[in-house]
Design an enzyme around this catalytic site. Structure first.
Site, short mmCIF file in Angstrom:
data_model
loop_
_atom_site.label_atom_id
_atom_site.label_comp_id
_atom_site.label_asym_id
_atom_site.label_seq_id
_atom_site.Cartn_x
_atom_site.Cartn_y
_atom_site.Cartn_z
N ALA A 63 77.50 74.67 -97.38
CA ALA A 63 76.42 73.95 -96.71
C ALA A 63 76.52 72.45 -96.93
O ALA A 63 75.88 71.68 -96.21
CB ALA A 63 75.07 74.47 -97.21
N LYS B 149 77.90 82.65 -97.76
CA LYS B 149 77.19 81.38 -97.70
C LYS B 149 76.06 81.43 -96.67
O LYS B 149 76.18 82.09 -95.63
CB LYS B 149 78.16 80.26 -97.32
CG LYS B 149 79.26 80.01 -98.34
CD LYS B 149 78.72 79.57 -99.67
CE LYS B 149 79.85 79.22 -100.64
NZ LYS B 149 79.34 79.02 -102.01
N ASP C 242 74.35 82.22 -100.95
CA ASP C 242 74.52 80.96 -101.68
C ASP C 242 74.27 79.80 -100.73
O ASP C 242 74.96 79.66 -99.72
CB ASP C 242 75.95 80.90 -102.24
CG ASP C 242 76.19 79.68 -103.12
OD1 ASP C 242 75.28 78.84 -103.25
OD2 ASP C 242 77.30 79.59 -103.69
N ASN D 179 74.20 76.52 -101.82
CA ASN D 179 74.85 75.31 -102.32
C ASN D 179 73.95 74.07 -102.33
O ASN D 179 74.35 73.00 -101.87
CB ASN D 179 76.16 75.04 -101.55
CG ASN D 179 77.21 76.09 -101.87
OD1 ASN D 179 77.36 77.06 -101.13
ND2 ASN D 179 77.92 75.92 -102.97
N GLU E 185 71.38 81.93 -104.36
CA GLU E 185 72.03 81.00 -105.29
C GLU E 185 71.81 79.55 -104.86
O GLU E 185 71.93 79.22 -103.68
CB GLU E 185 73.54 81.33 -105.29
CG GLU E 185 74.38 80.51 -106.24
CD GLU E 185 75.78 81.12 -106.35
OE1 GLU E 185 75.90 82.36 -106.38
OE2 GLU E 185 76.76 80.35 -106.40
N GLU F 258 76.28 76.74 -111.79
CA GLU F 258 77.58 76.11 -111.58
C GLU F 258 77.49 74.60 -111.62
O GLU F 258 78.50 73.93 -111.86
CB GLU F 258 78.21 76.60 -110.27
CG GLU F 258 77.50 76.13 -109.03
CD GLU F 258 78.15 76.66 -107.75
OE1 GLU F 258 77.85 77.82 -107.40
OE2 GLU F 258 78.95 75.94 -107.13
N HIS G 131 80.34 81.26 -112.75
CA HIS G 131 80.94 80.68 -111.54
C HIS G 131 82.45 80.53 -111.72
O HIS G 131 82.91 80.07 -112.77
CB HIS G 131 80.31 79.29 -111.33
CG HIS G 131 80.94 78.47 -110.24
ND1 HIS G 131 81.67 77.33 -110.48
CD2 HIS G 131 80.92 78.63 -108.89
CE1 HIS G 131 82.07 76.81 -109.32
NE2 HIS G 131 81.65 77.58 -108.35
MG LIG Z 1 77.82 78.82 -105.63
#
Ligand SMILES: [Mg+2]
Length: 366
Positions: free
Chosen positions: A22, A165, A193, A195, A219, A245, A295
């Site tokens: 992203a 994602k 996720d 991001n 996430e 992460e 991660h």
């Molecule tokens: Mg990630």
């Protein structure tokens, strides 16, 4: 045993397919490789990684600053970690400093285990022989068909969960992609996720729209630096949150866990500073009954997950394991969705030196 010599190099390994999430695209993984030679002739190897930015700066902290001050010191990883963290602390308690410490710390543990002739997992305290692995795709740029092909590959190889994602500009597009993946994988655990893409109000709205898919976790919905915001968000949504992460110190992990924002703990061995602090974070997480789902760094993460009671699952990012990157002379293979602990002395990662040298950047010509 004492440190007689420290050698460093940076290698820049191309990804077979560029990654898109992203917030950014990634074409190379950089590894900082550190070889520590002892007075008895043992060599331990450690690595740190970047997503394409910063490895030369990390290497410099080892090669030009911390490394020379370590020559002649006894190899005791925890003592050396404390010394090194103190040495670099004015440059930041976490970030490039801990990434520099990670490469050294991993090399030191490798030396200690090799000196004893034992696998690292037995030195640290084996609690299991294998860990489940999930398939993780940096796949926001893929079409739905490509995404489903990737997911099919993981399911076909027996992976225990799947992560994809989210973070398309259009929420409906995210919902459509996740609906298709859920339909394809049935009851298999599914994670998404973002991001760090969303603002606070947007994160709550987007997560609510994904609630019907029975997700194991969402996430990094928001900027990882915003600890207060993550904690507030968690009280507004019903899906567990995973992060870690982009978290660098045990104190930051503490605040996120105590605040309730971190249901799954994704500490990255490279970014937190190596094996020593990673084990501290795992122990902290255990006291809050939080599972470790680290991660990246698949091969080493799997071994550490074999050494902590709250080890949960390892992440195999498509194209991003040391095996996928071609960094290893001996690959570690996921078998029926599990990765088994290395049984060789040390951490057991044997690097393909000719590959690392072929992709080397900076430094002396070889
Ligand atoms: Mg990630």
């Amino acid at each position: 045993v004492y440190i007689a010599d420290i050698k460093t190099m940076v290698t820049r390994l191309p990804l077979e397919n560029a990654w898109a999430d992203a917030r950014k695209t990634v074409s190379h993984i950089e590894l900082v490789v550190v070889d520590v030679t002892t007075d008895t002739g043992l060599v331990g190897t450690g690595i740190s990684h970047s997503s394409g930015v910063g490895a030369l700066a990390i290497e410099s902290l080892v090669k030009d600053y911390l490394g020379p001050s370590l020559i002649g010191k006894s190899i005791s990883p925890r003592a050396l970690w404390e010394y090194g963290w103190d040495y670099l602390h004015d440059e930041g308690g976490g970030g490039v400093t801990t990434m520099a410490l990670a490469a050294l710390d991993i090399a030191f543990w490798d030396v200690v285990a090799k000196d004893l002739g034992r696998p690292l997992v037995d030195l640290l305290g084996r609690v299991r022989d294998r860990v489940p692995v999930y398939g993780s795709g940096i796949n926001l740029g893929m079409s739905i068909d490509e995404l489903l092909d990737q997911v099919d590959g993981w399911v076909g190889r027996g992976y225990k969960a799947v992560k994809v994602k989210v973070g398309k500009d259009d929420l409906e597009e995210d919902v459509e992609r996740i609906a298709k993946v859920r339909e394809r994988i049935g009851a298999l655990p599914l994670m998404v996720d973002a991001n760090q893409k969303w603002s606070a109000p947007e994160a709550a709205r987007r997560i609510h729209a994904l609630e019907r898919f029975g997700l194991l976790w969402v996430e990094e919905p928001m900027l990882a630096d915003d600890i207060e915001g993550q904690c507030r968000l968690r009280s507004q949504v019903s899906i567990p949150l995973a992060m870690g992460e982009n978290v660098y110190t045990p104190w930051q992990f503490r605040d996120l866990i105590v605040g309730g924002a971190m249901d799954f703990v994704q500490a990255d061995i490279g970014r937190v500073g190596g094996i020593t602090p990673w084990l501290d974070i795992a122990a902290l997480a255990r006291t809050y009954n939080r599972p470790m789902a680290p991660h990246f760094m698949l091969e080493l993460s799997a071994d550490l997950l074999c050494c902590v009671p709250n080890g949960y699952i390892a992440e195999d990012i498509a194209g991003g394991s040391l095996t996928d990157l071609g960094a290893l002379a001996t690959s570690r293979t996921v078998v029926d969705g599990y990765l088994y602990a290395s049984e060789s002395p040390g951490h057991g990662l044997e690097f393909d030196r000719s590959k690392l040298l072929a992709c080397r950047v900076g430094g002396e010509p070889v």
